[in-house]
Design an enzyme around this catalytic site. Structure first.
Site, short mmCIF file in Angstrom:
data_model
loop_
_atom_site.label_atom_id
_atom_site.label_comp_id
_atom_site.label_asym_id
_atom_site.label_seq_id
_atom_site.Cartn_x
_atom_site.Cartn_y
_atom_site.Cartn_z
N ASP A 48 0.90 -1.03 0.00
CA ASP A 48 0.08 0.00 -0.05
C ASP A 48 0.83 1.21 0.14
OD1 ASP A 48 0.85 -0.63 2.78
OD2 ASP A 48 -0.65 0.60 3.46
N GLU A 93 3.71 0.28 7.74
CA GLU A 93 2.59 -0.50 7.44
C GLU A 93 3.27 -1.39 6.39
OE1 GLU A 93 -2.08 -0.02 6.13
OE2 GLU A 93 -0.95 1.80 6.93
N TRP A 100 -11.47 -6.04 -1.67
CA TRP A 100 -10.21 -6.60 -0.94
C TRP A 100 -10.30 -8.17 -1.28
CZ3 TRP A 100 -11.87 -1.79 -0.56
CH2 TRP A 100 -10.83 -0.62 0.02
N GLU A 110 -2.15 8.85 -1.14
CA GLU A 110 -3.16 8.09 -0.68
C GLU A 110 -4.45 8.81 -0.53
OE1 GLU A 110 -4.02 5.20 3.53
OE2 GLU A 110 -2.45 6.70 3.46
#
Length: 758
Positions: free
Chosen positions: A352, A358, A432, A644
């Site tokens: 991501d 992350e 997802w 983002e």
């Protein structure tokens, strides 16, 4: 990369004589595992030498003092519980150029295996122990062989690396000695998990010197490399023993200082203490990586110049395949931003973001972006390997659905608050979860590899069966947790899931698309019963969708751009309502002043839905809008990667107050797929470009465009320009291929190889 195509033994067989070894008593320092063995014959008689290795952690191997490979961060990141990649490196010249003794040494780091991964200080790790499994196989000219394998005879010393994790950076103290060699400890690596290297290796790709060096208001020395990138800083410096150099990294500046708040808990700081060698010391932190454009450096001995330091760009070794240029500088920069975001986030897995605490393989991001990714780079191996990981992860107990991230290291968290309640993860999630279908679909259209599609099919089945269990009695997917139209620009920065689009509409639409492609896949691979099953699921779900969500006047429940974009792009509307819904979408886009009003679900499809229903001018105006939120607003703010959030940086130059803010996140750059296929006009008419469709669709604001795509069928080139007397264009079709040339007036002309004007 190394694949099974060039090997004669399996990974497990190649390492059958090796024992996994680990170092004890490291006190946090990265160990050096080493052995020195006398060759059974002279070095000049060596015909071939191959290092075969893998690790729990990451490793850097050397043979006779020379690096065994230019790749870094081996063995990469896979679902370690099921799939651990084994690398093979040709080190023949390393052995032949040495003495009668061959020395093999390996520095072992933490990497993804136990580098305290996961946001909110999760400290998610696969295990406490780093270990190495390796063998150096030597073949002499007379056909005899010798194998040097990891075992209890190896020794361990300490490297200067005192600390290294991916989130927090690498620290070295060059004054520290290696210490006396000590015994290693034999441990276990499950050999049933060993697989050949399936994904492209991670490599250095280019270097960039700082474009500017200056002093901030606080007195810090800052460097601007002109491009938000992923990698690390490298330099050679001469300084006194004990001199400490510290490097901090960030993507943006805020209030004229390094903007580190978006990093959250990730320290992204490298640190080296010099030994004081007169010949200089080179620092390159290859056991970490950072996402950054700016760096702050302190402790530099003397005056720092741009020639003294460089940024090294690092990512998986995927080959560039797509190019685009137009008369609009903003669109050109948008495409460049998409390319750079893919480069930075295609590192081991499709992540991501590459900078904060992350850097996970979020499935929703790549579901939205896969088609764009497959145009810009050759991702056939990279995403194929990741899809195998998706199925492997989803098959691990207790899961029976696609998790939010793959590999799913979050399930191993030790600390911190789980941002997703446990009950929310007990059901599949649209987009997802659909990644296991949509990414496979993108690869099929781009490369046309039927055998790989066959290997992707079990993941599709697992996902659809999990969704079937989650459907409500009405046949709609309106139950359980959904991200849905994540990061709708109208949502609060503190509540990114609060979208305008009804979550049941989004999820049910996604199910229909996935079930249809699963049915197509089943037909292609000869599973006719399954084809009927999935087609029936798609048909039943479409009936429920139409009855519950679509009115006779073409209105779709929640009446926003995303639901119309999905309904049109996924072909969910009846012939009578489709034009009404298309007109309503155009109205919604106009009412928003051509500002983007979609999130993760709608953004990849909204321009497609407009242009494919005759609203080309609206699609172009949406693309070219510069006010916030829009694709070109970040460009106007100096972005060099995709953000983002539509407003990751606010117009006053401050960072979005949301806790989740990244400046390198490719998902919202999925519009680039529309730019390549519609604006430029290169499309696959059949999977793998076995037949090509050239269909440039000009619109207001762009006077000319040109580009190329190195497809599975060969290089395709298109250029066009608008003139007073109409559209002038040129298309080059590769040898052995055929194409349909579709002009804006609908005229279609079949053409063969060569260059054609229109």
């Amino acid at each position: 990369m190394t694949t099974t195509d060039t090997t004669t033994t399996t990974a497990a067989e190649a390492l059958r004589t090796a024992q996994a070894i680990t170092a004890v008593g490291t006190d946090g320092r990265a160990p050096v595992l080493a052995t020195r063995v006398t060759l059974e014959q002279g070095p000049r008689t060596v015909a071939h030498a191959e290092l075969v290795a893998t690790a729990h952690g990451v490793y850097g191997a050397s043979v006779n003092g020379a690096p065994a490979t230019e790749s870094v961060l081996n063995p990469g990141w896979t679902v370690y519980e099921s799939r651990l990649q084994v690398q093979r490196f040709d080190v023949t010249e390393h052995v032949r150029s040495g003495t009668e003794d061959v020395e093999l040494s390996v520095v072992l780091g933490r990497g993804w295996f136990n580098g305290d991964f996961g946001f909110t200080d999760a400290e998610a790790n696969y295990g406490d122990e780093n270990s190495l499994l390796a063998t150096l196989d030597i073949t002499y000219q007379d056909g005899s062989t010798q194998s040097i394998a990891t075992d209890e005879s190896w020794t361990a010393t300490d490297s200067p690396i005192t600390f290294a994790t991916i989130y927090d950076g690498q620290h070295e103290d060059r004054r520290l000695g290696a210490g006396d060699p000590r015994p290693v400890q034999v441990t276990e690596i499950d050999r049933t998990r060993l697989i050949e290297q399936a994904s492209p290796l991670i490599t250095r790709h280019e270097t960039r010197h700082p474009e500017q060096i200056w002093t901030s208001p606080s007195g810090a020395t800052l460097l601007d490399f002109g491009q938000n990138l992923v990698g690390w800083l490298r330099f050679t410096v001469t300084g006194p023993a004990g001199a400490e150099i510290t490097l901090r990294h960030a993507e943006v500046l805020e209030h004229e200082e390094l903007g580190t708040r978006p990093l959250r808990s990730a320290k992204a700081t490298d640190h080296v203490i010099l030994a004081g060698h007169d010949a200089g010391e080179t620092f390159e932190p290859t056991f970490t990586f950072h996402g950054f454009r700016y760096a702050e450096i302190s402790g530099w001995p003397g005056t720092l110049t741009a020639d003294d330091i460089e940024a090294v760009v690092v990512h998986s070794d995927v080959r560039r395949t797509g190019w685009f240029e137009s008369s609009h500088p903003g669109v050109n920069q948008l495409v460049s931003n998409s390319v750079w975001s893919q480069r930075g986030n295609f590192l081991a897995v499709p992540t991501d973001c590459p900078q904060r605490d992350e850097r996970l393989g979020w499935t929703g991001d790549i579901a939205a972006y896969a088609a764009t990714a497959a145009y810009q780079f050759d991702v056939s191996d990279f995403l194929h390997n990741w899809l195998l990981d998706v199925h492997a992860e989803a098959s691990l107990p207790p899961l029976s659905f696609v998790p939010f991230v793959v590999p799913d290291i979050l399930k191993l968290r030790k600390n911190g608050d789980d941002p997703f309640a446990e009950e929310e993860q007990e059901v599949p999630t649209a987009i997802w979860g659909d990644a296991v279908v949509w990414v496979a679909e993108a690869l099929w259209h781009a490369y046309g590899d039927l055998e790989r599609l066959r290997r992707h099919y079990p993941g599709m089945v697992l996902h659809l069966e999990s969704v079937e269990r989650a459907l409500s009695p009405s046949g709609l997917w309106d139950t359980g947790f959904q991200f849905a139209d994540w990061l709708d620009p109208d949502a609060s920065p503190h509540d990114p899931a609060a979208a305008k689009a009804d979550k049941g509409v989004v999820a049910t639409a996604c199910l229909i698309r996935s079930a249809r492609f699963a049915a197509e896949t089943a037909r292609l691979i000869g599973e006719e019963a399954d084809a009927s099953r999935w087609q029936d699921l798609a048909d039943r779900t479409l009936s429920a969708f139409t009855e519950a969500y679509v009115s006779d006047d073409g209105r779709v429940l929640s009446d926003c751009a995303t639901v119309y974009a999905l309904a049109i792009s996924f072909d969910l509307l009846e012939e009578s309502t489709r034009p009404l819904s298309a007109e309503r979408l155009a109205e919604v886009v106009r009412e928003a002043g051509y500002r983007v009003s979609t999130g993760f679900a709608g953004t990849p499809f909204v321009t497609w839905a407009l242009s494919e229903t005759g609203h080309v001018e609206d699609a172009y105006r949406l693309l070219l809008e510069e006010g916030c939120p829009s694709w070109l607003y970040p460009v106007s703010m100096g972005a060099t990667t995709i953000w983002e959030r539509w407003d990751s940086m606010l117009p006053d130059g401050s960072i979005n107050p949301g806790e989740m803010t990244s400046f390198n996140h490719y998902a919202l750059g999925a519009v680039a797929d529309w730019i390549y296929q519609v604006v430029l006009g290169i499309r696959p008419a059949e999977p793998g470009y076995r037949r090509i469709r050239i269909q440039p669709t000009p619109g207001p604001g762009i006077d000319w465009a040109k580009g190329a795509y190195d497809s599975a069928a060969g290089r395709i080139e298109v250029s066009w320009e608008q003139a007073a007397d109409g559209l002038h264009g040129r298309a080059t079709i590769p040898d052995g291929a055929e194409a349909d040339l579709v002009l804006p007036d609908g005229t279609t002309r079949p053409v063969g190889p060569g260059t054609h004007t229109f």
